[in-house]
Design an enzyme around this catalytic site. Structure first.
Site, mmCIF file in Angstrom:
data_model
loop_
_atom_site.group_PDB
_atom_site.id
_atom_site.type_symbol
_atom_site.label_atom_id
_atom_site.label_comp_id
_atom_site.label_asym_id
_atom_site.label_seq_id
_atom_site.Cartn_x
_atom_site.Cartn_y
_atom_site.Cartn_z
ATOM 1 N N SER A 1 0.824 -1.006 -0.191
ATOM 2 C CA SER A 1 0.036 0.018 0.114
ATOM 3 C C SER A 1 0.917 1.260 -0.322
ATOM 4 O O SER A 1 2.053 1.139 0.526
ATOM 5 C CB SER A 1 -0.959 0.032 1.334
ATOM 6 O OG SER A 1 -1.493 1.197 1.536
ATOM 7 N N TYR B 1 -1.532 -0.347 10.662
ATOM 8 C CA TYR B 1 -1.415 -0.801 9.180
ATOM 9 C C TYR B 1 -0.216 -0.407 8.385
ATOM 10 O O TYR B 1 0.495 -0.999 7.679
ATOM 11 C CB TYR B 1 -2.777 -0.262 8.581
ATOM 12 C CG TYR B 1 -3.072 -0.399 7.194
ATOM 13 C CD1 TYR B 1 -3.482 -1.723 6.508
ATOM 14 C CD2 TYR B 1 -2.725 0.460 6.127
ATOM 15 C CE1 TYR B 1 -3.969 -2.092 5.276
ATOM 16 C CE2 TYR B 1 -3.096 0.152 4.810
ATOM 17 C CZ TYR B 1 -3.643 -1.009 4.376
ATOM 18 O OH TYR B 1 -3.860 -1.345 3.135
#
Length: 699
Positions: free
Chosen positions: A577, A590
């Site tokens: 990501s 995350y």
């Protein structure tokens, strides 16, 4: 029509279906073809051909003419449609007898078939076209039933044919398919009027009828009689293949051995072209490969041309103990490499001793069929369907040898005859007409999280580009939904919990057993938790680390091990990501996990490069449409972080990138495809799929 009962073939005729087609003779012929092809004991995929003759209006003369409709070149009667048949003027086809120059000029006749076409949208007529056209019957079946080939492939085939059917069946000695074989069938019929069919030595069966139904029933009855004859002889003999020499391993142990060996075999079989594998340990295979007669029969090769065109002239029988320790890779390679080299050398000798002045160049000398006594049979080919069909054809060959040995002595085709068919210029031309292989043909991929938006798009993309894909997730219902539009030759699905090493190991075992190994591993499984530091729990932290980081590590560990055994290189692609590169609020768990994924990619690229295993990262950003992680609290967390509503997120993400584009799952899939199919000299790299985020630029 009365339903009939058979013991050795399936009676599939449906009167209701047939009545609905009775005004369309061609549709009824196609129906007959399809139900014949549905029973593999009658004919295999692509094997045999069927025909019918109708009266049509000639568009040039407006007169009624007879037209023959027959399966075209390269078709399959089990799936035959109007697009797969050829329509020819029967009289023109028969008039070719006036210009036929004999068996040495067979190839030129195929081009002349085109001058006989009635239907200009016809499939290319096959070499068997005259075999149907020179016989007068309205409906004809040419089939390759195991029982008939068993009789056709015995040393006293003609005598046994007479014993079973008396004067009701004709018999024609072996001859390569072509126009002259059609003349021999015509001659046989003229000399034996009233017969119901003809046995072709070492080849197959011709049967016929006045209606499609009569032809169908005639075919079944002839096959049934042959099957009963063989059954009675097996019963009288009390054993087949000389009895059992060794016992099989228990089922689970067989599969465990096959799973370990498959990638090694795949690597050895792929010395010239990468191959896809198939494994079977069904009872018919085990009966043969564990028998006393294996050493006698396997080297003889197959008899029916359709068989050895799919399986090569003979299999490779491994000299390997059924309980061999397959964990010692160097030891196993040391035992197997000489066996493969001997097989290749033998095939080259077969080519050199049989080749003609105009023979095509020698094809891949590696085995297609590999027998592991006590365990099972592997087949390797250019794709899963071809490997599976090769397995089915060799099982047919086993059935033929079983029947032939029970009633007499099995006889294979002479090597020169076999070569002349395998390297027939017409067969080469057919191979050249095959569609170009897709970019990921011959590749096997494992994809985690493959039912979510990004994972599903990746799976669909790789399948569309020719890969065999193992689709994994933790939701069985979602797996079934994702794979329902994919064939068994394209994809298999399995539950895989990427946090569990055993689950990952089982996934790779399934992959090896189904396809022979693995070339591509895409870690797309994920979840997202967006919380500030104070609200991030230890459970949140550990879950993110387990799914994203530990999962990636385990997948790389198991996947790379298989890739190394194959020796074919490979690809590991990790879906990370933008958040692994860019610091943002409320994202400590995350973002940290994604950063770990990215650096692990670089570390593995450095370590695995020597094995030609490339490791790369794809960084999506803002993939909202179709993405599961945006269905829950993550969307709310990100909306809160950016001070917008959940509904405004797609527009917000699109506006903030340089291209002002909404990023879709398909965009991420295209990046993965680029890495595994195009950028073949890239490793340790990151591809951002974010529309252009300046703060995420890696350099």
């Amino acid at each position: 029509m009365q339903t009939r009962t058979y013991n050795h073939v399936d009676y599939l005729w449906d009167d209701t279906k047939a009545v609905s087609l009775e005004n369309d003779e061609v549709a009824l012929f196609l129906y007959r073809s399809n139900i014949l092809g549905a029973d593999l004991r009658i004919t295999n995929y692509g094997g045999g051909n069927t025909s019918c003759k109708t009266i049509e209006k000639d568009p040039l003369t407006d007169k009624s003419v007879e037209v023959m409709w027959v399966k075209g070149s390269g078709g399959d009667i089990g799936t035959l449609t109007r697009q797969g048949i050829a329509g020819l003027y029967t009289e023109r086809l028969r008039n070719l007898k006036n210009v036929y120059r004999g068996p040495n000029h067979e190839d030129e006749m195929v081009a002349l078939f085109n001058h006989c076409l009635f239907d200009l949208n016809s499939k290319a007529p096959s070499i068997d076209t005259p075999l149907h056209g020179l016989l007068p019957f309205k409906h004809i079946d040419h089939l390759h039933p195991d029982a008939l080939i068993a009789i056709a492939a015995t040393k006293d085939s003609k005598k046994i044919t007479q014993e079973i059917w008396g004067d009701t069946m004709g018999w024609v000695p072996w001859q390569r398919p072509g126009f002259d074989l059609g003349l021999q069938l015509e001659k046989c019929l003229n000399e034996n009027p009233g017969i119901r069919g003809i046995v072709l030595e070492s080849h197959g069966l011709f049967t016929w009828g006045d209606t499609s139904y009569e032809c169908y029933v005639n075919s079944l009855e002839v096959i049934e009689m042959a099957s009963e004859y063989i059954k009675e002889h097996i019963k009288k003999n009390g054993q087949v293949f000389g009895g059992q020499k060794i016992d099989s391993l228990p089922s689970e142990q067989r599969k465990a051995q096959a799973t370990k060996l498959a990638p090694i075999l795949r690597g050895l079989c792929s010395s010239e072209n990468i191959m896809i594998g198939h494994f079977t340990d069904e009872d018919r295979v085990l009966e043969f490969i564990n028998s006393n007669d294996l050493e006698k029969l396997a080297p003889l090769g197959t008899s029916c041309p359709d068989h050895f065109l799919r399986t090569k002239i003979k299999p490779l029988v491994l000299s390997l103990d059924k309980e061999e320790n397959l964990n010692n890779f160097d030891h196993i390679i040391g035992k197997l490499e000489p066996q493969f080299e001997a097989y290749r050398s033998d095939y080259k000798g077969y080519y050199e001793s049989c080749k003609r002045d105009n023979s095509p160049a020698m094809r891949d000398p590696n085995p297609v069929v590999i027998i592991y006594p006590g365990v099972g049979m592997f087949t390797f080919a250019k794709n899963k369907q071809t490997a599976r069909v090769a397995s089915e054809f060799y099982i047919n060959a086993i059935n033929v040898m079983r029947g032939a040995e029970a009633i007499s002595t099995y006889v294979a085709l002479p090597r020169q005859e076999a070569f002349d068919i395998e390297y027939w210029l017409l067969e080469e031309a057919k191979l050249q007409r095959m569609p170009k292989e897709r970019p990921l043909s011959r590749k096997v991929a494992v994809i985690t999280g493959a039912t979510g938006g990004i994972g599903k798009a990746i799976a669909e993309k790789l399948v569309a580009e020719g890969a065999n894909v193992v689709i994994t997730d933790v939701n069985q219902e979602a797996l079934e939904e994702t794979t329902k539009s994919m064939s068994i030759d394209e994809a298999v699905q399995t539950i895989c919990d990427v946090t569990d090493a055993t689950s990952i190991e089982e996934t790779f075992n399934l992959t090896c057993l189904n396809f022979g190994g693995v070339d591509i591993v895409v870690h797309s499984a994920g979840l997202a938790i967006s919380k500030p530091l104070a609200e991030t729990t230890k459970k949140d932290w550990q879950l993110l680390q387990d799914v994203l980081v530990k999962g990636q590590f385990l997948l790389a560990q198991y996947g790379a091990d298989i890739m190394k055994k194959q020796g074919l290189g490979g690809n590991l692609v990790n879906i990370a990501s933008k958040n692994g590169l860019v610091a943002g609020p409320n994202n400590v768990g995350y973002g940290t996990a994604k950063a770990a994924q990215q650096h692990m990619t670089r570390l593995l690229a450095a370590e695995l490069g020597a094995d030609k295993i490339r490791v790369n990262t794809v960084n999506p950003d803002g993939v909202i449409v179709g993405s599961k992680i945006w269905e829950g609290e993550w969307a709310e967390g990100r909306a809160k972080a950016y001070g917008v509503s959940v509904e405004e997120l797609p527009t917000h993400y699109a506006k903030r990138n340089l291209l002002n584009e909404i990023i879709l799952p398909e965009d991420v899939a295209n990046a993965v495809f680029s890495l595994v199919a195009i950028l073949d000299k890239s490793t340790g790299n990151t591809i951002n799929v974010d529309g252009g985020m300046a703060n995420a630029f890696v350099r």
